[in-house]
Design a protein around this motif. Structure first.
Motif, mmCIF file in Angstrom:
data_model
loop_
_atom_site.group_PDB
_atom_site.id
_atom_site.type_symbol
_atom_site.label_atom_id
_atom_site.label_comp_id
_atom_site.label_asym_id
_atom_site.label_seq_id
_atom_site.Cartn_x
_atom_site.Cartn_y
_atom_site.Cartn_z
ATOM 1 N N CYS A 44 0.845 -1.190 0.000
ATOM 2 C CA CYS A 44 0.000 0.000 0.000
ATOM 3 C C CYS A 44 0.883 1.244 0.000
ATOM 4 C CB CYS A 44 -0.904 -0.014 1.220
ATOM 5 S SG CYS A 44 -1.981 1.421 1.342
ATOM 6 N N SER A 45 0.536 2.193 -0.857
ATOM 7 C CA SER A 45 1.359 3.400 -0.977
ATOM 8 C C SER A 45 1.190 4.332 0.223
ATOM 9 C CB SER A 45 1.006 4.129 -2.267
ATOM 10 O OG SER A 45 -0.378 4.430 -2.285
ATOM 11 N N ILE A 46 0.141 4.160 0.996
ATOM 12 C CA ILE A 46 -0.110 5.044 2.137
ATOM 13 C C ILE A 46 0.397 4.445 3.449
ATOM 14 C CG2 ILE A 46 -1.916 6.162 3.496
ATOM 15 C CD1 ILE A 46 -3.469 6.437 0.861
ATOM 16 N N CYS A 47 -0.052 3.240 3.777
ATOM 17 C CA CYS A 47 0.313 2.652 5.073
ATOM 18 C C CYS A 47 1.389 1.576 4.976
ATOM 19 C CB CYS A 47 -0.923 2.079 5.759
ATOM 20 S SG CYS A 47 -1.650 0.680 4.894
ATOM 21 N N LYS A 48 1.830 1.265 3.784
ATOM 22 C CA LYS A 48 2.896 0.282 3.529
ATOM 23 C C LYS A 48 2.524 -1.141 3.935
ATOM 24 C CE LYS A 48 5.558 3.630 2.191
ATOM 25 N NZ LYS A 48 5.357 4.090 0.842
ATOM 26 N N ALA A 49 1.236 -1.438 4.094
ATOM 27 C CA ALA A 49 0.803 -2.808 4.360
ATOM 28 C C ALA A 49 1.009 -3.627 3.094
ATOM 29 C CB ALA A 49 -0.665 -2.824 4.769
ATOM 30 N N GLN A 50 1.356 -4.906 3.257
ATOM 31 C CA GLN A 50 1.625 -5.749 2.107
ATOM 32 C C GLN A 50 0.475 -6.703 1.849
ATOM 33 O OE1 GLN A 50 5.394 -7.390 3.332
ATOM 34 N NE2 GLN A 50 6.483 -5.883 2.092
ATOM 35 N N MET A 51 0.156 -6.895 0.560
ATOM 36 C CA MET A 51 -0.917 -7.770 0.146
ATOM 37 C C MET A 51 -0.433 -8.724 -0.943
ATOM 38 S SD MET A 51 -2.853 -4.948 1.488
ATOM 39 C CE MET A 51 -2.044 -3.762 0.581
ATOM 40 N N PRO A 52 -1.077 -9.900 -1.067
ATOM 41 C CA PRO A 52 -0.619 -10.888 -2.042
ATOM 42 C C PRO A 52 -1.047 -10.621 -3.481
ATOM 43 C CG PRO A 52 -2.415 -11.777 -0.770
ATOM 44 C CD PRO A 52 -2.087 -10.439 -0.176
ATOM 45 N N ASP A 53 -2.178 -9.952 -3.684
ATOM 46 C CA ASP A 53 -2.639 -9.743 -5.055
ATOM 47 C C ASP A 53 -3.325 -8.388 -5.205
ATOM 48 O OD1 ASP A 53 -5.379 -10.064 -4.172
ATOM 49 O OD2 ASP A 53 -5.031 -12.205 -4.176
ATOM 50 N N PRO A 54 -3.511 -7.922 -6.445
ATOM 51 C CA PRO A 54 -4.093 -6.592 -6.667
ATOM 52 C C PRO A 54 -5.549 -6.472 -6.193
ATOM 53 C CG PRO A 54 -3.332 -7.562 -8.740
ATOM 54 C CD PRO A 54 -3.042 -8.531 -7.664
ATOM 55 N N LYS A 55 -6.302 -7.561 -6.269
ATOM 56 C CA LYS A 55 -7.702 -7.512 -5.827
ATOM 57 C C LYS A 55 -7.789 -7.218 -4.323
ATOM 58 C CE LYS A 55 -11.948 -10.192 -5.952
ATOM 59 N NZ LYS A 55 -12.556 -11.482 -6.285
ATOM 60 N N THR A 56 -6.971 -7.880 -3.552
ATOM 61 C CA THR A 56 -6.924 -7.651 -2.112
ATOM 62 C C THR A 56 -6.444 -6.232 -1.817
ATOM 63 O OG1 THR A 56 -6.391 -9.974 -1.808
ATOM 64 C CG2 THR A 56 -6.020 -8.545 0.068
ATOM 65 N N TYR A 57 -5.467 -5.790 -2.600
ATOM 66 C CA TYR A 57 -4.930 -4.436 -2.445
ATOM 67 C C TYR A 57 -6.036 -3.400 -2.684
ATOM 68 C CZ TYR A 57 -1.752 -0.450 -3.319
ATOM 69 O OH TYR A 57 -1.115 0.765 -3.291
ATOM 70 N N LYS A 58 -6.846 -3.621 -3.705
ATOM 71 C CA LYS A 58 -7.931 -2.682 -4.006
ATOM 72 C C LYS A 58 -8.956 -2.669 -2.869
ATOM 73 C CE LYS A 58 -11.222 -1.285 -7.492
ATOM 74 N NZ LYS A 58 -11.740 -1.509 -8.837
#
Length: 77
Positions: A44-58
């Motif tokens: 995440c560009s704001i909180c720097k949390a990491q996600m496995p795929d773009p759908k989860t990121y969205k």
């Protein structure tokens, strides 16, 4: 209750079994951590949390940062 030679054999067998279990656990735990870290490719560009795929990121971005402008990479997903 075991005495003498039986006791020594029993203790040696138990120590060997414990050593094997520790060795097996240590490797698998480290391997799992490395594999999990490799799977987290999007940050995440704001909180720097990491996600496995773009759908989860969205989904994360929509839920946690609704007031911020969505990054271009997530708009088409």
């Amino acid at each position: 209750m075991a005495r003498g030679q039986q006791k020594v054999q029993s203790q040696a067998k138990a120590a060997e079994k414990l050593a094997k279990m520790k060795k097996q656990q240590g490797h698998s735990a480290n391997e799992q951590k490395k594999a999990a870290q490799k799977a987290l490719t999007h940050a995440c560009s704001i909180c720097k949390a990491q996600m496995p795929d773009p759908k989860t990121y969205k989904q994360h971005f929509e839920n946690k940062h609704p007031k911020n402008i969505m990054p271009d990479e997530l708009k088409d997903i």
